[in-house]
Scaffold this motif. Structure first.
Motif, PDB file in Angstrom:
ATOM      1  N   ILE A 238       0.827  -1.211   0.000  1.00 48.29           N
ATOM      2  CA  ILE A 238       0.000   0.000   0.000  1.00 48.29           C
ATOM      3  C   ILE A 238       0.858   1.257   0.000  1.00 48.29           C
ATOM      4  O   ILE A 238       0.586   2.214  -0.730  1.00 48.29           O
ATOM      5  CB  ILE A 238      -0.960  -0.006   1.208  1.00 48.29           C
ATOM      6  CG1 ILE A 238      -1.988  -1.137   1.052  1.00 48.29           C
ATOM      7  CG2 ILE A 238      -1.665   1.337   1.351  1.00 48.29           C
ATOM      8  CD1 ILE A 238      -2.848  -1.369   2.280  1.00 48.29           C
ATOM      9  N   SER A 239       1.914   1.250   0.808  1.00 41.78           N
ATOM     10  CA  SER A 239       2.772   2.432   0.928  1.00 41.78           C
ATOM     11  C   SER A 239       3.585   2.682  -0.339  1.00 41.78           C
ATOM     12  O   SER A 239       3.576   3.784  -0.896  1.00 41.78           O
ATOM     13  CB  SER A 239       3.721   2.277   2.126  1.00 41.78           C
ATOM     14  OG  SER A 239       2.995   2.153   3.332  1.00 41.78           O
ATOM     15  N   ASN A 242       1.593   3.592  -3.271  1.00 38.18           N
ATOM     16  CA  ASN A 242       0.877   4.855  -3.061  1.00 38.18           C
ATOM     17  C   ASN A 242      -0.612   4.693  -3.371  1.00 38.18           C
ATOM     18  O   ASN A 242      -1.239   5.561  -3.973  1.00 38.18           O
ATOM     19  CB  ASN A 242       1.486   5.973  -3.931  1.00 38.18           C
ATOM     20  CG  ASN A 242       1.017   7.359  -3.478  1.00 38.18           C
ATOM     21  OD1 ASN A 242       0.711   7.574  -2.304  1.00 38.18           O
ATOM     22  ND2 ASN A 242       0.945   8.297  -4.407  1.00 38.18           N
ATOM     23  N   TRP A 243      -1.182   3.570  -2.931  1.00 37.69           N
ATOM     24  CA  TRP A 243      -2.590   3.308  -3.159  1.00 37.69           C
ATOM     25  C   TRP A 243      -3.422   4.148  -2.201  1.00 37.69           C
ATOM     26  O   TRP A 243      -3.179   4.163  -0.991  1.00 37.69           O
ATOM     27  CB  TRP A 243      -2.891   1.823  -2.963  1.00 37.69           C
ATOM     28  CG  TRP A 243      -2.161   0.946  -3.949  1.00 37.69           C
ATOM     29  CD1 TRP A 243      -1.593   1.344  -5.127  1.00 37.69           C
ATOM     30  CD2 TRP A 243      -1.908  -0.454  -3.840  1.00 37.69           C
ATOM     31  NE1 TRP A 243      -1.012   0.283  -5.766  1.00 37.69           N
ATOM     32  CE2 TRP A 243      -1.187  -0.840  -5.004  1.00 37.69           C
ATOM     33  CE3 TRP A 243      -2.220  -1.416  -2.893  1.00 37.69           C
ATOM     34  CZ2 TRP A 243      -0.778  -2.154  -5.227  1.00 37.69           C
ATOM     35  CZ3 TRP A 243      -1.823  -2.728  -3.107  1.00 37.69           C
ATOM     36  CH2 TRP A 243      -1.112  -3.091  -4.265  1.00 37.69           C
ATOM     37  N   GLN A 244      -4.398   4.825  -2.725  1.00 45.07           N
ATOM     38  CA  GLN A 244      -5.168   5.780  -1.936  1.00 45.07           C
ATOM     39  C   GLN A 244      -6.545   5.270  -1.515  1.00 45.07           C
ATOM     40  O   GLN A 244      -7.190   5.865  -0.662  1.00 45.07           O
ATOM     41  CB  GLN A 244      -5.329   7.087  -2.727  1.00 45.07           C
ATOM     42  CG  GLN A 244      -4.017   7.800  -2.985  1.00 45.07           C
ATOM     43  CD  GLN A 244      -3.284   8.162  -1.698  1.00 45.07           C
ATOM     44  OE1 GLN A 244      -3.864   8.726  -0.768  1.00 45.07           O
ATOM     45  NE2 GLN A 244      -2.006   7.827  -1.633  1.00 45.07           N
ATOM     46  N   GLN A 245      -6.991   4.177  -2.110  1.00 44.07           N
ATOM     47  CA  GLN A 245      -8.302   3.623  -1.744  1.00 44.07           C
ATOM     48  C   GLN A 245      -8.238   2.102  -1.862  1.00 44.07           C
ATOM     49  O   GLN A 245      -8.265   1.549  -2.944  1.00 44.07           O
ATOM     50  CB  GLN A 245      -9.412   4.195  -2.636  1.00 44.07           C
ATOM     51  CG  GLN A 245     -10.814   3.906  -2.098  1.00 44.07           C
ATOM     52  CD  GLN A 245     -11.894   4.510  -2.985  1.00 44.07           C
ATOM     53  OE1 GLN A 245     -11.812   4.450  -4.206  1.00 44.07           O
ATOM     54  NE2 GLN A 245     -12.918   5.092  -2.374  1.00 44.07           N
ATOM     55  N   ILE A 268      -0.733   4.970   7.877  1.00 42.59           N
ATOM     56  CA  ILE A 268      -1.774   4.795   6.863  1.00 42.59           C
ATOM     57  C   ILE A 268      -3.131   5.007   7.526  1.00 42.59           C
ATOM     58  O   ILE A 268      -3.464   4.337   8.499  1.00 42.59           O
ATOM     59  CB  ILE A 268      -1.721   3.384   6.242  1.00 42.59           C
ATOM     60  CG1 ILE A 268      -0.382   3.168   5.523  1.00 42.59           C
ATOM     61  CG2 ILE A 268      -2.883   3.174   5.270  1.00 42.59           C
ATOM     62  CD1 ILE A 268      -0.179   1.736   5.027  1.00 42.59           C
ATOM     63  N   THR A 269      -3.902   5.953   7.019  1.00 44.24           N
ATOM     64  CA  THR A 269      -5.231   6.179   7.588  1.00 44.24           C
ATOM     65  C   THR A 269      -6.116   4.977   7.275  1.00 44.24           C
ATOM     66  O   THR A 269      -6.229   4.563   6.127  1.00 44.24           O
ATOM     67  CB  THR A 269      -5.883   7.454   7.022  1.00 44.24           C
ATOM     68  OG1 THR A 269      -5.864   7.397   5.590  1.00 44.24           O
ATOM     69  CG2 THR A 269      -5.146   8.694   7.497  1.00 44.24           C
ATOM     70  N   GLY A 292     -12.184   9.864   0.717  1.00 41.99           N
ATOM     71  CA  GLY A 292     -10.725   9.886   0.624  1.00 41.99           C
ATOM     72  C   GLY A 292      -9.996  10.236   1.900  1.00 41.99           C
ATOM     73  O   GLY A 292      -8.761  10.227   1.929  1.00 41.99           O
ATOM     74  N   SER A 293     -10.712  10.540   2.971  1.00 37.82           N
ATOM     75  CA  SER A 293     -10.033  10.856   4.235  1.00 37.82           C
ATOM     76  C   SER A 293      -9.490   9.596   4.903  1.00 37.82           C
ATOM     77  O   SER A 293      -8.623   9.662   5.767  1.00 37.82           O
ATOM     78  CB  SER A 293     -10.980  11.591   5.187  1.00 37.82           C
ATOM     79  OG  SER A 293     -12.110  10.798   5.488  1.00 37.82           O
ATOM     80  N   ARG A 295      -7.758   5.968   3.763  1.00 35.54           N
ATOM     81  CA  ARG A 295      -7.194   5.264   2.615  1.00 35.54           C
ATOM     82  C   ARG A 295      -7.581   3.788   2.584  1.00 35.54           C
ATOM     83  O   ARG A 295      -7.801   3.219   1.519  1.00 35.54           O
ATOM     84  CB  ARG A 295      -5.658   5.351   2.636  1.00 35.54           C
ATOM     85  CG  ARG A 295      -5.092   6.690   2.252  1.00 35.54           C
ATOM     86  CD  ARG A 295      -3.575   6.715   2.429  1.00 35.54           C
ATOM     87  NE  ARG A 295      -2.865   5.807   1.526  1.00 35.54           N
ATOM     88  CZ  ARG A 295      -1.556   5.608   1.540  1.00 35.54           C
ATOM     89  NH1 ARG A 295      -0.811   6.236   2.444  1.00 35.54           N
ATOM     90  NH2 ARG A 295      -0.980   4.787   0.683  1.00 35.54           N
ATOM     91  N   VAL A 296      -7.626   3.184   3.745  1.00 33.28           N
ATOM     92  CA  VAL A 296      -7.844   1.739   3.818  1.00 33.28           C
ATOM     93  C   VAL A 296      -9.038   1.421   4.711  1.00 33.28           C
ATOM     94  O   VAL A 296      -9.119   1.911   5.840  1.00 33.28           O
ATOM     95  CB  VAL A 296      -6.593   1.019   4.366  1.00 33.28           C
ATOM     96  CG1 VAL A 296      -6.857  -0.490   4.476  1.00 33.28           C
ATOM     97  CG2 VAL A 296      -5.387   1.293   3.476  1.00 33.28           C
TER      98      VAL A 296
END
Length: 424
Positions: A238-239, A242-245, A268-269, A292-293, A295-296
């Motif tokens: 994920i890091s 740079n996956w955002q969702q 990671i949020t 989007g606030s 990520r996971v």
């Protein structure tokens, strides 16, 4: 074919156009005409195929053509297994009935029943409900189902898996024998067909896609990894990607909570969503994930269906499911409506047999990769994991999975799950 050729009213076509749709999906094209003719329908459709509109649109048309009674008793009942799916269907009903004189409501557990009871008292034409709260309100004489004309059982296979069979039977006894029945299921196991035989009358069978197939636009991949290294690997993917969702599935609620904490501690949020979370917490997590606030979102299978997240790019199975069909529903959260998506599964040695069963079900070998530094443990046992009796669940597909047990044992297991899931 266009929606205009399906026999829908101008009011419904106006609502459809407002949502930006012009061409019906295969399940809509096949299901809408027979429903409009008043026939019972048994439909097989995967997630993301537009099946909700497939029964919502004709249902609304039939009701709008009938006589609206002054006190507005419930004329259409849509029964669904989870709160999230109930809320999603309700939103669709509201949107499609915008230009009709139709009132709708949704009821589910986990929240105060007073606002729901007040809405019902004012009169409701279409009611979307989960079984537990529906029966609770009926038992309190707050709600009557004596005027139901159309009964929709959505996600029927999930209903059975969550142990709602007896609740469904109780609900059937509360609605008129003379009614139109619509039953939608992603899989057609022997149990589903048995349930259908007890509910439907000379049904028209429709199928949008081959049973138990995965969406072609989803890119599937397996990472073989040591069980102890899964957390570090998923954080790395994920890091560095740079996956955002990202929607992540775990097998247990406890596992979802633990993984969420480790994600947050790594910067990671993340938020967890499962049956032990309050409805407010589940709603907040889903909203954060969509805007989007967050990520996971780490979820158990309660979220495998009913989450309508447009263009979700990544789904990760932190633990692959022991019920093969659940894999199809999980990865079906991505690749929706023709969009591309990626589904990744982290597989440890003790999940080997689960992976084999999944590949048999979907009819393909999923590409396997190994990341340097995260190699699988060559000495680890491939004996299937045993977690809280999870392997004792009867598979929804009705196949020859090792998890199949006797009917008696399955009934006992379902009874226990029903008690736990009545919060829905």
């Amino acid at each position: 074919m266009s929606f205009n050729s399906l026999g829908l009213s101008d009011a419904l076509l106006k609502a459809i156009n407002k949502k930006g749709y012009d061409t019906p999906s295969p399940i809509q094209e096949k299901a809408i005409p027979p429903i409009l003719e008043g026939k019972d329908v048994l439909a097989s459709a995967q997630t993301g195929t537009g099946k909700t509109a497939g029964f919502t649109l004709p249902l609304l048309q039939i009701l709008s053509e009938g006589t609206t009674k002054r006190h507005r008793p419930v004329r259409a009942l849509i029964l669904t297994p989870t709160r999230e799916l109930a809320a999603q269907i309700f939103e669709n009903v509201k949107e499609y009935s915008e230009f009709l004189d139709i009132r709708s409501a949704v009821i589910f557990g986990g929240v105060n029943q007073k606002p729901q009871a007040a809405t019902i008292k004012r009169g409701v034409d279409v009611l979307v409900a989960t079984p537990g709260r529906l029966l609770d309100l009926c038992n309190q004489n707050i709600l009557s189902l004596a005027s139901v004309e159309i009964f929709v059982l959505d996600e029927a296979d999930r209903m059975l898996d969550m142990g709602f069979v007896r609740d469904i039977e109780r609900i059937i006894k509360l609605i008129p024998k003379k009614r139109q029945n619509l039953m939608f299921s992603a899989t057609f196991s022997k149990d589903i067909k048995k349930l259908a035989n007890g509910i439907l009358t000379y049904p028209v069978s429709v199928e949008a896609t081959p049973e138990n197939t995965t969406v072609e636009v989803i890119q599937q991949k397996v990472y073989r990894v040591a069980k102890a290294k899964k957390t570090d690997l998923i954080i790395k993917l994920i890091s560095e990607g740079n996956w955002q969702q990202v929607l992540v599935f775990t097998r247990t609620k406890h596992g979802a909570n633990n993984l969420t904490k480790k994600m947050i501690s790594s910067g990671i949020t993340a938020a967890a969503i499962h049956g032990n979370k309050s409805q407010g917490a589940r709603t907040k997590a889903l909203e954060g994930f969509k805007n989007g606030s967050i990520r996971v979102m780490v979820a158990t299978d309660i979220a495998a269906r009913g989450l309508d997240i447009p263009l979700l790019p990544h789904v990760i199975n932190f633990e692959i499911p022991n019920i093969s069909e659940d894999y199809v529903h999980r990865i079906g959260r991505t690749g929706r409506a023709g969009a591309s998506g990626e589904a990744i599964s982290l597989v440890s040695a003790d999940e080997t047999s689960f992976l084999t069963d999944i590949q048999k079900l979907i009819g393909m070998k999923i590409p396997i990769e190994i990341v340097e530094g995260f190699e699988p443990d060559p000495n680890a046992s491939t004996e299937p994991i045993k977690q809280g009796g999870a392997r004792n669940r009867t598979p929804r597909g009705g196949g020859n999975s090792k998890s199949s047990k006797s009917t008696t044992k399955s009934s006992a297991s379902n009874s226990g799950r029903r008690t736990r899931d009545r919060r829905n």
